[in-house]
Design an enzyme around this catalytic site. Structure first.
Site, PDB file in Angstrom:
ATOM      1  N   ARG A 147       0.540  -1.423  -0.047  1.00 19.58           N
ATOM      2  CA  ARG A 147       0.170  -0.003   0.275  1.00 19.58           C
ATOM      3  C   ARG A 147       0.946   1.405  -0.060  1.00 19.58           C
ATOM      4  O   ARG A 147       1.984   1.314   0.719  1.00 19.58           O
ATOM      5  CB  ARG A 147      -1.061   0.195   1.044  1.00 19.58           C
ATOM      6  CG  ARG A 147      -2.531  -0.894   1.151  1.00 19.58           C
ATOM      7  CD  ARG A 147      -3.243  -0.515   0.032  1.00 19.58           C
ATOM      8  NE  ARG A 147      -4.524  -0.806  -0.077  1.00 19.58           N
ATOM      9  CZ  ARG A 147      -4.603  -2.217  -1.223  1.00 19.58           C
ATOM     10  NH1 ARG A 147      -3.713  -2.048  -1.460  1.00 19.58           N
ATOM     11  NH2 ARG A 147      -6.020  -2.755  -1.264  1.00 19.58           N
ATOM     12  N   HIS A 157      -1.538  -0.611  -9.813  1.00 21.73           N
ATOM     13  CA  HIS A 157      -1.681  -1.228  -9.326  1.00 21.73           C
ATOM     14  C   HIS A 157      -2.435  -2.472 -10.058  1.00 21.73           C
ATOM     15  O   HIS A 157      -3.797  -2.677  -9.760  1.00 21.73           O
ATOM     16  CB  HIS A 157      -3.341  -0.829  -8.500  1.00 21.73           C
ATOM     17  CG  HIS A 157      -3.948  -1.157  -7.469  1.00 21.73           C
ATOM     18  ND1 HIS A 157      -4.109  -0.213  -6.059  1.00 21.73           N
ATOM     19  CD2 HIS A 157      -3.755  -2.685  -6.907  1.00 21.73           C
ATOM     20  CE1 HIS A 157      -4.529  -1.309  -5.543  1.00 21.73           C
ATOM     21  NE2 HIS A 157      -4.132  -2.925  -5.505  1.00 21.73           N
TER      22      HIS A 157
END
Ligand code: NDP
Length: 303
Positions: free
Chosen positions: A218, A266
Site C-alpha cells: 500500500r 495497481h
C-alpha cells in the site's frame, strides 16, 4: 454489484453447488433483511450495513480492507480475501520485478545502441539480500519464492514468526536490522494507522546505498517526498511502485516522469474469480457447519 456480479456470480453458483451449501445468490440490494453473508467488492460503494439485520459476516473480495475496516455499521465479522490465484499472481509480479533489478535487465533492454558492453557481471542471488516487510498470506509466499531462487530473505512482521529459510524479525529494532540488510526492499504491508508513513526519511536512510524499493503493498507505507529525495540524492537506485496514496496516481505526480521510478497501475495481483469464489464459499460453508470464519480482520489492528 456491477462488474463484480458479472465476474463472480457463475463461479459462486458453481462453488455453492460443489460445497453442497444450502444457499442462494442474490444482489446485496435485494431484500437486505434476508441476507446472511455479503460477498463484498469495496468499490461497490456499499457502506451502510444497518439494513442487513441478519447478517453473519462480510467477505471482502479484496485483501486490503482499509476502506471498510472502520465502517461503524459493520459490526459483524469482516473477512479478508485470501485467494490462491491472488497469491500466485503476487509471487510472479514480485519475483519478476526483483529479478529485473537484481540482473540489471534495463541496461540491455533500454540501452541497445550497437555497443557491445559485457563488463558488468551481476552478483548471484545468494549475494543479494532482500528485505521483505509483511509476512502474511502474500509476504510469506513471496518470501518462499525468493528463498527458492537463492536470495537471502530478511522478513519483518508485527508478531514474531518462524518461516523456513527466512530471517524473521519484528519490532522497531527488527525493522532497522531488516532495512540495513535490504539491497532490494519489498513491502507487502497493509494500510493501517501503524504502517502509515513507516518508511520515512529516517527509515529509508537505513537502507544500503543503491537500494531498490518495490512496493506492491500500500502506498501509505512510504513518505513520497522522502523517497523522491533519496532517489534524487542517488542514495537509492530505483523504486518500482504499484500502489499510491492517491489512485489513480495523478498525471502531474513526480513519480510518473522520474527516471528512477517505475509506476505500475495497481496491477501487481488481482483476485481471481474462479479460485476466490471457491475460497469464499468454502469459508462460508465451514462456518455454517460450525467452524470459526477464516481470515478474519482484527479491527483494532486494522488488517
Ligand atoms: P496479511 O494480513 O496476511 O499480512 C499482513 C502482514 O503485514 C502480516 O505479516 C502482518 O504482521 C504485517 N503487519 C501488519 N501491520 C504491521 C505493523 N504495524 N508492523 C509490522 N508488520 C505489520 O495480508 P496479505 O499478505 O494478504 O496482503 C498484504 C497487503 O497487500 C494487503 O493488505 C494489500 O494492501 C496488499 N495487496 C496489494 C495488491 C496489489 O495488487 N498491489 C493485491 C493484494 C493485496 P503479522 O503477521 O504479525 O500479523
Amino acid at each position: 454489484g456491477g462488474d463484480a456480479w458479472t465476474d463472480y456470480a457463475p463461479h459462486l453458483d458453481a462453488a455453492i453447488a460443489e460445497e453442497g451449501l444450502d444457499a442462494r445468490l442474490v444482489t446485496a440490494t435485494d431484500a437486505p433483511g434476508e441476507i446472511d453473508y455479503i460477498i463484498y467488492a469495496p468499490d461497490s460503494g456499499l457502506r451502510d450495513f444497518a439494513p442487513y439485520t441478519r447478517l453473519k459476516a462480510v467477505m471482502s473480495l479484496w485483501a486490503g480492507v482499509e476502506s471498510i475496516v472502520d465502517t461503524p455499521s459493520l459490526t459483524v465479522p469482516l473477512c479478508r480475501m485470501v485467494d490462491p490465484g491472488l497469491t500466485e499472481g503476487m509471487v510472479e509480479w514480485v519475483t519478476g520485478h526483483v529479478l529485473r533489478h537484481h540482473l540489471g535487465m534495463d541496461r540491455h533492454i533500454l540501452g541497445q545502441d550497437g555497443v557491445w558492453r559485457n563488463e558488468v557481471v551481476p552478483p548471484l542471488a545468494r549475494h543479494r539480500p532482500v528485505g521483505l516487510l509483511g509476512l502474511g498470506a502474500l509476504g510469506a509466499a513471496v518470501g518462499r519464492a525468493l528463498v527458492g531462487l537463492g536470495f537471502p530473505v530478511h522478513g519483518w512482521s508485527r508478531s514474531a514468526k518462524r518461516l523456513d529459510g527466512i530471517t524473521c524479525r519484528h519490532g522497531a529494532d527488527g525493522l532497522a536490522a531488516t532495512l540495513a540488510e535490504a539491497q532490494i526492499l519489498v513491502s507487502l504491508l497493509p494500510a493501517t494507522a501503524a504502517t502509515d508513513g513507516l518508511l520515512d526519511a529516517d527509515a529509508l536512510a537505513l537502507l544500503p546505498k543503491g537500494a531498490v524499493f518495490i512496493n506492491p503493498g500500500r502506498g501509505s507505507v512510504v513518505d513520497d517526498a522522502a523517497l523522491l529525495a533519496a532517489l534524487d540524492a542517488g542514495r537509492m537506485d530505483h523504486a518500482t511502485l504499484d500502489v499510491f496514496r492517491t489512485e489513480p496516481l495523478p498525471a502531474d505526480h513526480p513519480f510518473w516522469a522520474h527516471p528512477r521510478v517505475t509506476v505500475t497501475p495497481h496491477i501487481a495481483s488481482a483476485t481471481r474469480p474462479d479460485t476466490a469464489a471457491q475460497s469464499v464459499i468454502a469459508n462460508i460453508a465451514n462456518h455454517e457447519r460450525g467452524a470459526p470464519l477464516a481470515h478474519q480482520v482484527d479491527r483494532s489492528a486494522g488488517y
